[in-house]
Design a protein around this motif. Structure first.
Motif, PDB file in Angstrom:
ATOM      1  N   VAL A 140     -69.809  14.603 -12.635  1.00 36.32           N
ATOM      2  CA  VAL A 140     -70.759  13.500 -12.688  1.00 36.32           C
ATOM      3  C   VAL A 140     -70.927  13.071 -14.140  1.00 36.32           C
ATOM      4  O   VAL A 140     -70.876  13.888 -15.054  1.00 36.32           O
ATOM      5  CB  VAL A 140     -72.128  13.911 -12.085  1.00 36.32           C
ATOM      6  CG1 VAL A 140     -72.740  15.057 -12.860  1.00 36.32           C
ATOM      7  CG2 VAL A 140     -73.077  12.723 -12.039  1.00 36.32           C
ATOM      8  N   THR A 141     -71.064  11.774 -14.340  1.00 40.03           N
ATOM      9  CA  THR A 141     -71.238  11.266 -15.695  1.00 40.03           C
ATOM     10  C   THR A 141     -72.514  11.830 -16.306  1.00 40.03           C
ATOM     11  O   THR A 141     -73.575  11.770 -15.674  1.00 40.03           O
ATOM     12  CB  THR A 141     -71.328   9.733 -15.681  1.00 40.03           C
ATOM     13  OG1 THR A 141     -70.147   9.193 -15.101  1.00 40.03           O
ATOM     14  CG2 THR A 141     -71.493   9.187 -17.094  1.00 40.03           C
ATOM     15  N   PRO A 142     -72.456  12.397 -17.499  1.00 39.19           N
ATOM     16  CA  PRO A 142     -73.680  12.886 -18.142  1.00 39.19           C
ATOM     17  C   PRO A 142     -74.712  11.762 -18.254  1.00 39.19           C
ATOM     18  O   PRO A 142     -74.373  10.632 -18.610  1.00 39.19           O
ATOM     19  CB  PRO A 142     -73.209  13.348 -19.523  1.00 39.19           C
ATOM     20  CG  PRO A 142     -71.756  13.629 -19.350  1.00 39.19           C
ATOM     21  CD  PRO A 142     -71.265  12.639 -18.342  1.00 39.19           C
ATOM     22  N   PHE A 143     -75.947  12.081 -17.943  1.00 35.63           N
ATOM     23  CA  PHE A 143     -76.990  11.062 -18.024  1.00 35.63           C
ATOM     24  C   PHE A 143     -78.326  11.723 -18.317  1.00 35.63           C
ATOM     25  O   PHE A 143     -78.480  12.950 -18.215  1.00 35.63           O
ATOM     26  CB  PHE A 143     -77.074  10.239 -16.731  1.00 35.63           C
ATOM     27  CG  PHE A 143     -77.581  10.999 -15.533  1.00 35.63           C
ATOM     28  CD1 PHE A 143     -78.934  11.105 -15.266  1.00 35.63           C
ATOM     29  CD2 PHE A 143     -76.685  11.597 -14.658  1.00 35.63           C
ATOM     30  CE1 PHE A 143     -79.404  11.789 -14.149  1.00 35.63           C
ATOM     31  CE2 PHE A 143     -77.139  12.293 -13.541  1.00 35.63           C
ATOM     32  CZ  PHE A 143     -78.497  12.388 -13.287  1.00 35.63           C
ATOM     33  N   SER A 144     -79.284  10.879 -18.685  1.00 34.33           N
ATOM     34  CA  SER A 144     -80.641  11.366 -18.951  1.00 34.33           C
ATOM     35  C   SER A 144     -81.617  10.554 -18.134  1.00 34.33           C
ATOM     36  O   SER A 144     -81.375   9.386 -17.796  1.00 34.33           O
ATOM     37  CB  SER A 144     -80.970  11.250 -20.442  1.00 34.33           C
ATOM     38  OG  SER A 144     -80.910   9.893 -20.861  1.00 34.33           O
ATOM     39  N   PHE A 145     -82.731  11.185 -17.817  1.00 33.12           N
ATOM     40  CA  PHE A 145     -83.826  10.525 -17.106  1.00 33.12           C
ATOM     41  C   PHE A 145     -85.117  11.124 -17.619  1.00 33.12           C
ATOM     42  O   PHE A 145     -85.431  12.291 -17.344  1.00 33.12           O
ATOM     43  CB  PHE A 145     -83.684  10.729 -15.594  1.00 33.12           C
ATOM     44  CG  PHE A 145     -84.719   9.980 -14.798  1.00 33.12           C
ATOM     45  CD1 PHE A 145     -84.679   8.602 -14.704  1.00 33.12           C
ATOM     46  CD2 PHE A 145     -85.734  10.661 -14.144  1.00 33.12           C
ATOM     47  CE1 PHE A 145     -85.625   7.907 -13.966  1.00 33.12           C
ATOM     48  CE2 PHE A 145     -86.692   9.981 -13.412  1.00 33.12           C
ATOM     49  CZ  PHE A 145     -86.636   8.602 -13.325  1.00 33.12           C
ATOM     50  N   PHE A 146     -85.845  10.335 -18.411  1.00 30.65           N
ATOM     51  CA  PHE A 146     -87.007  10.823 -19.146  1.00 30.65           C
ATOM     52  C   PHE A 146     -86.568  12.032 -19.991  1.00 30.65           C
ATOM     53  O   PHE A 146     -85.701  11.882 -20.827  1.00 30.65           O
ATOM     54  CB  PHE A 146     -88.163  11.105 -18.207  1.00 30.65           C
ATOM     55  CG  PHE A 146     -88.793   9.826 -17.689  1.00 30.65           C
ATOM     56  CD1 PHE A 146     -89.771   9.186 -18.425  1.00 30.65           C
ATOM     57  CD2 PHE A 146     -88.376   9.262 -16.485  1.00 30.65           C
ATOM     58  CE1 PHE A 146     -90.338   8.000 -17.972  1.00 30.65           C
ATOM     59  CE2 PHE A 146     -88.934   8.074 -16.034  1.00 30.65           C
ATOM     60  CZ  PHE A 146     -89.911   7.443 -16.773  1.00 30.65           C
ATOM     61  N   ASN A 147     -87.104  13.226 -19.811  1.00 28.96           N
ATOM     62  CA  ASN A 147     -86.699  14.342 -20.675  1.00 28.96           C
ATOM     63  C   ASN A 147     -85.672  15.256 -19.998  1.00 28.96           C
ATOM     64  O   ASN A 147     -85.427  16.358 -20.464  1.00 28.96           O
ATOM     65  CB  ASN A 147     -87.922  15.163 -21.102  1.00 28.96           C
ATOM     66  CG  ASN A 147     -88.568  15.881 -19.929  1.00 28.96           C
ATOM     67  OD1 ASN A 147     -88.584  15.361 -18.814  1.00 28.96           O
ATOM     68  ND2 ASN A 147     -89.119  17.056 -20.183  1.00 28.96           N
ATOM     69  N   TYR A 148     -85.054  14.800 -18.924  1.00 30.11           N
ATOM     70  CA  TYR A 148     -83.997  15.555 -18.245  1.00 30.11           C
ATOM     71  C   TYR A 148     -82.629  15.062 -18.707  1.00 30.11           C
ATOM     72  O   TYR A 148     -82.390  13.850 -18.779  1.00 30.11           O
ATOM     73  CB  TYR A 148     -84.107  15.410 -16.735  1.00 30.11           C
ATOM     74  CG  TYR A 148     -85.247  16.176 -16.119  1.00 30.11           C
ATOM     75  CD1 TYR A 148     -85.071  17.475 -15.652  1.00 30.11           C
ATOM     76  CD2 TYR A 148     -86.511  15.595 -15.988  1.00 30.11           C
ATOM     77  CE1 TYR A 148     -86.130  18.177 -15.080  1.00 30.11           C
ATOM     78  CE2 TYR A 148     -87.575  16.289 -15.418  1.00 30.11           C
ATOM     79  CZ  TYR A 148     -87.363  17.583 -14.976  1.00 30.11           C
ATOM     80  OH  TYR A 148     -88.408  18.280 -14.412  1.00 30.11           O
ATOM     81  N   VAL A 149     -81.724  16.001 -18.990  1.00 30.49           N
ATOM     82  CA  VAL A 149     -80.352  15.670 -19.352  1.00 30.49           C
ATOM     83  C   VAL A 149     -79.430  16.409 -18.384  1.00 30.49           C
ATOM     84  O   VAL A 149     -79.486  17.635 -18.277  1.00 30.49           O
ATOM     85  CB  VAL A 149     -80.018  16.075 -20.801  1.00 30.49           C
ATOM     86  CG1 VAL A 149     -78.538  15.823 -21.097  1.00 30.49           C
ATOM     87  CG2 VAL A 149     -80.890  15.301 -21.778  1.00 30.49           C
ATOM     88  N   VAL A 150     -78.583  15.659 -17.689  1.00 29.40           N
ATOM     89  CA  VAL A 150     -77.670  16.227 -16.698  1.00 29.40           C
ATOM     90  C   VAL A 150     -76.263  16.242 -17.283  1.00 29.40           C
ATOM     91  O   VAL A 150     -75.768  15.213 -17.764  1.00 29.40           O
ATOM     92  CB  VAL A 150     -77.705  15.403 -15.394  1.00 29.40           C
ATOM     93  CG1 VAL A 150     -76.690  15.955 -14.389  1.00 29.40           C
ATOM     94  CG2 VAL A 150     -79.103  15.410 -14.807  1.00 29.40           C
ATOM     95  N   ILE A 151     -75.609  17.398 -17.215  1.00 30.48           N
ATOM     96  CA  ILE A 151     -74.272  17.531 -17.781  1.00 30.48           C
ATOM     97  C   ILE A 151     -73.544  18.695 -17.119  1.00 30.48           C
ATOM     98  O   ILE A 151     -74.164  19.687 -16.725  1.00 30.48           O
ATOM     99  CB  ILE A 151     -74.333  17.744 -19.318  1.00 30.48           C
ATOM    100  CG1 ILE A 151     -72.935  17.709 -19.925  1.00 30.48           C
ATOM    101  CG2 ILE A 151     -75.064  19.021 -19.659  1.00 30.48           C
ATOM    102  CD1 ILE A 151     -72.932  17.752 -21.446  1.00 30.48           C
ATOM    103  N   ASN A 152     -72.229  18.555 -16.989  1.00 35.12           N
ATOM    104  CA  ASN A 152     -71.361  19.640 -16.537  1.00 35.12           C
ATOM    105  C   ASN A 152     -70.698  20.231 -17.779  1.00 35.12           C
ATOM    106  O   ASN A 152     -69.754  19.665 -18.323  1.00 35.12           O
ATOM    107  CB  ASN A 152     -70.312  19.110 -15.554  1.00 35.12           C
ATOM    108  CG  ASN A 152     -69.456  20.214 -14.960  1.00 35.12           C
ATOM    109  OD1 ASN A 152     -69.376  21.320 -15.493  1.00 35.12           O
ATOM    110  ND2 ASN A 152     -68.799  19.922 -13.855  1.00 35.12           N
ATOM    111  N   ASN A 153     -71.185  21.372 -18.233  1.00 33.79           N
ATOM    112  CA  ASN A 153     -70.715  21.959 -19.485  1.00 33.79           C
ATOM    113  C   ASN A 153     -69.244  22.358 -19.434  1.00 33.79           C
ATOM    114  O   ASN A 153     -68.581  22.431 -20.482  1.00 33.79           O
ATOM    115  CB  ASN A 153     -71.564  23.189 -19.833  1.00 33.79           C
ATOM    116  CG  ASN A 153     -72.993  22.819 -20.178  1.00 33.79           C
ATOM    117  OD1 ASN A 153     -73.236  21.807 -20.834  1.00 33.79           O
ATOM    118  ND2 ASN A 153     -73.949  23.627 -19.722  1.00 33.79           N
ATOM    119  N   GLN A 154     -68.711  22.604 -18.251  1.00 35.76           N
ATOM    120  CA  GLN A 154     -67.332  23.064 -18.136  1.00 35.76           C
ATOM    121  C   GLN A 154     -66.309  21.971 -18.432  1.00 35.76           C
ATOM    122  O   GLN A 154     -65.144  22.267 -18.667  1.00 35.76           O
ATOM    123  CB  GLN A 154     -67.099  23.618 -16.727  1.00 35.76           C
ATOM    124  CG  GLN A 154     -67.996  24.807 -16.375  1.00 35.76           C
ATOM    125  CD  GLN A 154     -67.801  25.279 -14.949  1.00 35.76           C
ATOM    126  OE1 GLN A 154     -67.044  24.666 -14.185  1.00 35.76           O
ATOM    127  NE2 GLN A 154     -68.479  26.355 -14.578  1.00 35.76           N
TER     128      GLN A 154
END
Length: 279
Positions: A140-154
């Motif tokens: 999934v494309t890294p994204f942010s929402f307010f103070n959440y950051v979504v990322i696949n570190n691998q």
């Protein structure tokens, strides 16, 4: 209905003025922070400014009527035929159509918001400084929402991850998600105005330029950052209402990163809206 129609015309006209000034004078400037507040001002001014009205009272001397005048007016009233009621209420039709479409768009925004919250809830979260890091396994494309950051570190090296997290951290710290939400809500209420949708796109693009600019100021290797942009561009899975690292404008973002900083004397362009608002 007439008051609502006039309000819509005024709002559309004001937003058009802001968009025209941004597109022709400010779009290529590197004052991204100032552009952000300019675009947000356009939303608020076009939404609330038409609500204020100024009333001017003019006193007119009452004319002196004679008995003949009153008799003539009475006869003219007798000859008038009573108005017939229209067979179809177009006002109700137009108002109903507007409300239905607005509710559909706003409902879609609500569904997207709930989808994001459910997505964040079902993944593990860790704290990293002021951020809430959400670790996912899918591509999934890294994204942010307010103070959440979504990322696949691998999917990324440590240096690439550092660039992505820094970019999203700027989105979080400057509350860019509020801008995205406001632009979506505005389009829901003013869906009939074509430039409202382009205005929403301009807000999202400028936020990406702003985050890129601030991130580049803190990174030692601009080349790695630009390569990361290209790498993430291959991932197309992104949620709406978020600040995805890939905004499908990679070429524009890289060109903006390489563009020279605008000279401060160009700040005069922001003042050009004042005469339009006065008018």
């Amino acid at each position: 209905m007439e008051a609502l129609f006039i309000y819509g015309l005024k709002s559309a006209g004001l937003l058009t003025c802001f968009y025209v000034v941004y597109y022709f004078l400010l779009r290529k400037e590197t004052f991204f922070s100032s552009n952000r507040w300019f675009l947000l001002s356009g939303l608020f001014v076009s939404a609330f400014f038409p609500l204020f009205t100024w009333t001017k009272t003019i006193y007119v001397e009452r004319p002196q009527w004679s008995m003949e005048d009153w008799m003539a007016m009475a006869k003219s009233q007798e000859s008038l035929t009573p108005p017939t009621e229209p067979s179809w209420d177009w006002t109700t039709l137009v108002m109903g159509s507007y409300l239905i479409i607005a509710l559909i768009i706003l409902g879609r925004v609500l569904v997207q918001l709930i989808s994001i919250l459910l997505f964040l809830k079902k993944h593990p979260v860790t704290s990293e400084a002021s951020l809430r890091m959400v670790h996912v396994q899918q591509e999934v494309t890294p994204f942010s929402f307010f103070n959440y950051v979504v990322i696949n570190n691998q999917l990324y090296s440590e240096e690439e991850r550092k660039s992505i997290v820094l970019h999203e951290k700027i989105h979080c710290n400057q509350y860019h998600s509020i801008d995205i939400l406001l632009s979506h809500l505005y389009c829901g209420l003013f869906w009939f105005h074509p430039l409202a949708w382009r205005y929403k796109k301009a807000i999202a693009q400028n936020l990406e330029f702003l985050a890129d600019q601030k991130a580049m100021e803190q990174l030692e290797s601009p080349a790695v950052y630009q390569k990361t942009l290209v790498k993430v561009a291959t991932s197309q899975q992104a949620l709406s209402l978020t600040n995805p690292f890939n905004q499908s404008l990679i070429k524009k973002r890289i060109l903006m990163l390489q563009q020279k900083q605008s000279q401060r004397r160009n700040l005069w362009k922001y003042g050009i809206m004042l005469p339009a608002l006065v008018a």
